[in-house]
Design a protein around this motif. Structure first.
Motif, mmCIF file in Angstrom:
data_model
loop_
_atom_site.group_PDB
_atom_site.id
_atom_site.type_symbol
_atom_site.label_atom_id
_atom_site.label_comp_id
_atom_site.label_asym_id
_atom_site.label_seq_id
_atom_site.Cartn_x
_atom_site.Cartn_y
_atom_site.Cartn_z
ATOM 1 N N GLY A 48 0.823 -1.211 0.000
ATOM 2 C CA GLY A 48 0.000 0.000 0.000
ATOM 3 C C GLY A 48 0.853 1.255 0.000
ATOM 4 N N THR A 49 1.929 1.240 0.762
ATOM 5 C CA THR A 49 2.858 2.372 0.784
ATOM 6 C C THR A 49 3.549 2.526 -0.564
ATOM 7 N N ASP A 50 3.905 1.404 -1.184
ATOM 8 C CA ASP A 50 4.558 1.453 -2.489
ATOM 9 C C ASP A 50 3.608 1.948 -3.582
ATOM 10 N N ALA A 111 -4.831 6.320 -11.588
ATOM 11 C CA ALA A 111 -4.563 4.882 -11.689
ATOM 12 C C ALA A 111 -5.344 4.273 -12.844
ATOM 13 N N GLN A 112 -4.665 3.427 -13.596
ATOM 14 C CA GLN A 112 -5.287 2.674 -14.689
ATOM 15 C C GLN A 112 -4.920 1.213 -14.520
ATOM 16 N N PRO A 113 -5.766 0.266 -14.444
ATOM 17 C CA PRO A 113 -7.212 0.422 -14.427
ATOM 18 C C PRO A 113 -7.679 0.936 -13.064
ATOM 19 N N ALA A 114 -8.809 1.609 -13.089
ATOM 20 C CA ALA A 114 -9.379 2.125 -11.845
ATOM 21 C C ALA A 114 -9.853 0.953 -10.985
ATOM 22 N N ASP A 115 -9.751 1.099 -9.704
ATOM 23 C CA ASP A 115 -10.215 0.098 -8.732
ATOM 24 C C ASP A 115 -9.554 -1.271 -8.911
ATOM 25 N N GLN A 128 -6.069 -13.651 4.363
ATOM 26 C CA GLN A 128 -6.043 -12.979 3.072
ATOM 27 C C GLN A 128 -6.405 -11.520 3.263
ATOM 28 N N LEU A 129 -5.544 -10.631 2.770
ATOM 29 C CA LEU A 129 -5.799 -9.196 2.799
ATOM 30 C C LEU A 129 -5.871 -8.686 1.371
ATOM 31 N N ARG A 130 -6.817 -7.808 1.107
ATOM 32 C CA ARG A 130 -6.943 -7.207 -0.225
ATOM 33 C C ARG A 130 -6.479 -5.765 -0.157
ATOM 34 N N VAL A 131 -5.589 -5.403 -1.063
ATOM 35 C CA VAL A 131 -5.133 -4.024 -1.212
ATOM 36 C C VAL A 131 -5.716 -3.535 -2.524
ATOM 37 N N SER A 132 -6.554 -2.505 -2.460
ATOM 38 C CA SER A 132 -7.152 -1.979 -3.686
ATOM 39 C C SER A 132 -6.758 -0.526 -3.864
ATOM 40 N N ALA A 139 -4.894 3.883 -1.594
ATOM 41 C CA ALA A 139 -4.851 2.450 -1.279
ATOM 42 C C ALA A 139 -5.746 2.155 -0.082
ATOM 43 N N GLN A 140 -6.504 1.063 -0.169
ATOM 44 C CA GLN A 140 -7.348 0.611 0.929
ATOM 45 C C GLN A 140 -7.031 -0.841 1.214
ATOM 46 N N LEU A 141 -6.940 -1.186 2.503
ATOM 47 C CA LEU A 141 -6.693 -2.560 2.918
ATOM 48 C C LEU A 141 -7.919 -3.083 3.641
ATOM 49 N N CYS A 142 -8.307 -4.315 3.320
ATOM 50 C CA CYS A 142 -9.412 -4.959 4.024
ATOM 51 C C CYS A 142 -9.154 -6.463 4.081
ATOM 52 N N VAL A 143 -9.843 -7.147 4.980
ATOM 53 C CA VAL A 143 -9.638 -8.571 5.229
ATOM 54 C C VAL A 143 -10.621 -9.388 4.401
ATOM 55 N N LEU A 144 -10.086 -10.312 3.599
ATOM 56 C CA LEU A 144 -10.926 -11.244 2.835
ATOM 57 C C LEU A 144 -11.180 -12.525 3.621
#
Length: 154
Positions: A48-50, A111-115, A128-132, A139-144
């Motif tokens: 996310g930082t990157d 950003a391309q592609p968006a989302d 599992q963590l999702r970085v979107s 950047a958003q982090l959430c738990v899958l």
């Protein structure tokens, strides 16, 4: 005069060692799960930082910057005009969605592609963590899957 015996007898010592061994045997699996969770959490937070770093480089250099995961899913690279700015190898037991990329344009750093979403997972899929990344590069982090304190479910 009666002399007092000091110390512990052998049966007392063995009993104490058995109690300690039972407690440790119960605690070790939870430590292993904690270390796995921390590896996935650390790798996804760094990613996310990157993402933010890649966006800022697109703005600073006025060039398109892309962030691509490798085909094996064990690392990623930030590139400008085919030249690597940063290459990261993930810790053992952590994978990311393979062959996925996001690019930031030179003009507005959109950003391309968006989302675009990247999934970081433990090798046993216990966490599992999702970085979107949205179109603005946030950047958003959430738990899958699994339980990670401090992050909401997706």
């Amino acid at each position: 005069m009666v002399t007092r015996q000091r110390g512990m007898t052998l049966p007392e010592l063995l009993s104490a060692m058995c109690v300690v061994a039972i407690v440790l045997a119960a605690a070790v699996p939870s430590f292993a799960a904690m270390f796995t969770r921390l590896r996935v959490q650390g790798a996804s937070a760094e990613f996310g930082t990157d993402l933010q770093y890649a966006r800022s480089e697109a703005i600073r250099q006025h060039l398109p910057v892309s962030m691509d995961t490798n085909a094996a899913g064990d690392g990623y690279a930030i590139t400008v005009n085919g030249e690597a700015l940063k290459t990261v190898t993930l810790p053992p037991g952590v994978t990311v969605t393979a062959s996925t990329s996001v690019a930031y344009d030179a003009m507005r750093a959109l950003a391309q592609p968006a989302d675009q979403a990247f999934v970081f997972a433990a090798s046993d899929d216990s966490v599992q963590l999702r970085v979107s990344s949205n179109v603005m590069g946030r950047a958003q982090l959430c738990v899958l899957a699994g339980s990670v304190p401090g992050y909401s479910a997706c």
